[in-house]
Design a protein around this motif. Sequence first.
Motif, PDB file in Angstrom:
ATOM      1  N   SER A 214      26.828 -46.176  17.041  1.00 24.57           N
ATOM      2  CA  SER A 214      25.499 -46.227  16.960  1.00 24.57           C
ATOM      3  C   SER A 214      24.514 -45.776  18.161  1.00 24.57           C
ATOM      4  O   SER A 214      23.561 -45.289  17.772  1.00 24.57           O
ATOM      5  CB  SER A 214      25.245 -47.955  16.853  1.00 24.57           C
TER       6      SER A 214
ATOM      7  N   GLU B 163      23.572 -58.530   9.328  1.00 23.82           N
ATOM      8  CA  GLU B 163      24.501 -58.980  10.115  1.00 23.82           C
ATOM      9  C   GLU B 163      26.059 -58.148  10.142  1.00 23.82           C
ATOM     10  O   GLU B 163      26.576 -58.460  10.766  1.00 23.82           O
ATOM     11  CB  GLU B 163      25.148 -60.430   9.042  1.00 23.82           C
ATOM     12  N   SER B 164      25.835 -57.070   9.402  1.00 30.09           N
ATOM     13  CA  SER B 164      27.024 -56.346   9.387  1.00 30.09           C
ATOM     14  C   SER B 164      27.243 -55.041  10.336  1.00 30.09           C
ATOM     15  O   SER B 164      27.874 -54.556  10.991  1.00 30.09           O
ATOM     16  CB  SER B 164      27.226 -55.587   8.070  1.00 30.09           C
ATOM     17  N   ARG B 165      25.713 -54.686  10.956  1.00 32.00           N
ATOM     18  CA  ARG B 165      25.855 -53.518  11.947  1.00 32.00           C
ATOM     19  C   ARG B 165      26.003 -53.912  13.155  1.00 32.00           C
ATOM     20  O   ARG B 165      25.717 -55.149  13.523  1.00 32.00           O
ATOM     21  CB  ARG B 165      24.402 -52.819  11.735  1.00 32.00           C
ATOM     22  N   ASP B 166      26.521 -53.005  13.833  1.00 30.83           N
ATOM     23  CA  ASP B 166      26.784 -53.320  15.278  1.00 30.83           C
ATOM     24  C   ASP B 166      26.125 -52.419  16.186  1.00 30.83           C
ATOM     25  O   ASP B 166      26.283 -51.169  16.390  1.00 30.83           O
ATOM     26  CB  ASP B 166      28.422 -53.053  15.621  1.00 30.83           C
ATOM     27  N   THR B 167      24.875 -52.933  16.664  1.00 29.86           N
ATOM     28  CA  THR B 167      24.027 -52.052  17.377  1.00 29.86           C
ATOM     29  C   THR B 167      24.469 -51.374  18.684  1.00 29.86           C
ATOM     30  O   THR B 167      23.802 -50.731  19.436  1.00 29.86           O
ATOM     31  CB  THR B 167      22.654 -52.617  17.310  1.00 29.86           C
TER      32      THR B 167
ATOM     33  N   ALA C 257      27.415 -50.381  19.346  1.00 29.01           N
ATOM     34  CA  ALA C 257      28.955 -49.719  19.126  1.00 29.01           C
ATOM     35  C   ALA C 257      28.595 -48.208  19.801  1.00 29.01           C
ATOM     36  O   ALA C 257      27.306 -47.854  19.926  1.00 29.01           O
ATOM     37  CB  ALA C 257      29.217 -49.458  17.633  1.00 29.01           C
TER      38      ALA C 257
ATOM     39  N   ARG D 182      30.456 -54.091  12.375  1.00 29.00           N
ATOM     40  CA  ARG D 182      31.101 -54.982  13.420  1.00 29.00           C
ATOM     41  C   ARG D 182      32.426 -55.314  13.373  1.00 29.00           C
ATOM     42  O   ARG D 182      33.102 -55.383  14.213  1.00 29.00           O
ATOM     43  CB  ARG D 182      30.325 -56.529  13.103  1.00 29.00           C
ATOM     44  N   GLU D 183      33.039 -55.320  11.643  1.00 27.75           N
ATOM     45  CA  GLU D 183      34.401 -55.142  11.601  1.00 27.75           C
ATOM     46  C   GLU D 183      34.829 -53.957  11.584  1.00 27.75           C
ATOM     47  O   GLU D 183      34.801 -52.969  10.429  1.00 27.75           O
ATOM     48  CB  GLU D 183      34.755 -56.192  10.326  1.00 27.75           C
ATOM     49  N   ARG D 184      35.829 -53.389  12.318  1.00 25.92           N
ATOM     50  CA  ARG D 184      36.471 -52.206  12.426  1.00 25.92           C
ATOM     51  C   ARG D 184      38.002 -52.110  11.964  1.00 25.92           C
ATOM     52  O   ARG D 184      38.679 -52.672  12.672  1.00 25.92           O
ATOM     53  CB  ARG D 184      35.989 -51.609  13.757  1.00 25.92           C
TER      54      ARG D 184
ATOM     55  N   THR E 293      27.039 -50.025   6.980  1.00 27.61           N
ATOM     56  CA  THR E 293      27.938 -50.961   7.540  1.00 27.61           C
ATOM     57  C   THR E 293      28.238 -51.892   6.506  1.00 27.61           C
ATOM     58  O   THR E 293      29.117 -52.684   6.848  1.00 27.61           O
ATOM     59  CB  THR E 293      27.092 -51.316   8.875  1.00 27.61           C
TER      60      THR E 293
END
Length: 468
Positions: free
Chosen positions: A454, A445-449, A451, A160-162, A95
């Motif tokens: 995820s 800070e970048s991963r979206d748990t 999602a 986080r940013e898709r 990510t």
Amino acid sequence: MPNEILIRNVYPADPDLAPQTRPRPTDILVRDGRIAAVEDGIQAPDAEVIEGDRAIAVAGMVDSHRHVWQTAIRGVAADWSLADYVREIRVGYATAYTPEHIYLANLAGALEALDTGVTTLCDFSHLMNSPAHAEAAIQGLTDAGIRGVFCYGFYDVPARERAFASHDDRLRHAEEVAQSFRATAGPLLDFGVALTEFGLVGPDVTDRELAFARRHDALITLHVGTFGSPHGIADLDRRGRLGPDMLHVHANMCGDDELERLVASGGGLSITPETEMQMGMGWPVTNRLIEAGGLPSFGVDIASNIGGDMLTQMRLALQTARAIDNQKVLDQGIVPDRIGLTVRDALRFGTEGGARAMRMGGEIGTLRKGARADIALFATGGLNMMPMGDPVAMLLLESRPGDAVTVLVDGRVVKRDGRMVGVDLAGLREKLDRAFGEIADRVAESRDTAAGSSNAYARVVKRATGTD
């Protein structure tokens, strides 16, 4: 006037040649990017001459499975299981990459491959976080000058940013990449597809990815026989989806009947012994694939854990397969009288096997006349190569990756006298060191748990480890 290179005074390591206790050196003539002759005393007065100095000449090795983008995070997976890898790489480090990071990783990873005599690789690139990531990944391979297949991965990285709101968006972007690939990628690269693992998506999504790939006659590569899709080959066969355009990877949990179906389909299989044994995937299936009538190929797999040379993988695969065969005899209370698999088998798997698995059979992976001139010379002047014996045995079991002194791809010299041609190693090291630090700082800070992808990864891991 043809473009000719005469490589003089080398020992050919050819799996078709009988063992030679005291080998004799010969010459290789390259003309217009192809091998024109392998024989003694070649006369080519207008050719550029490369003095082999009794080096071992081998067809450029072929890596049929590598996640090249992970070159920028070396060493992080040293003590991980496959479950750790999924948690930390797939929904963590993946990510945090920017396009510049994947460019540097692919450039350095491909250069490392060339540096060790690997001239072709299949890049399973499941880091297509945005159109810019795809463009940068392709450019990195192109700038390195390696031959290979760039396999566009449809994986939904939970950043986080898709850039892609849906799988349809990814398919549309993949279509754009496929349409423009020949104009943007180097002439040595082909376009391929890396399927999303079956445990993460439904059959309808897989079918759409397959349809896209087959519309473009693309090589299709996919992970099978691990905890995400333990019987992926059987699942594909049941739905009539197996084909000769498929390069399967791992297959450790697949039954013998599945390997037979794979062979019958005409598809290939990449075995990555080092990661498979470390990460709890199961024993490499080299023996079982051979028994099913298949030709193995080998891969380095994850550059976040494994060095980029193929000699290590060939040795591990060979000796593990021998140990498995020997144990069957030992279990009978006797000792083996003969060894089955040979060093020639292992060399064939690491060259011709990879070429066939990647649909390049006959063109690469061989020193035969007419093949593309992908050639590596391994020096024999070191203490580890004294005295000189059979070239195949010496290459497979005695040489070191650093012995690769000269490497040609398509008749072009990319490494000469131990140095990569036109590569600023100091500058590349500085950029990669900085990239590694940036990636490590960005992970949390970048991963979206939260999602969907995820959560899908989490469900697969929990089910496989019995913690659900």
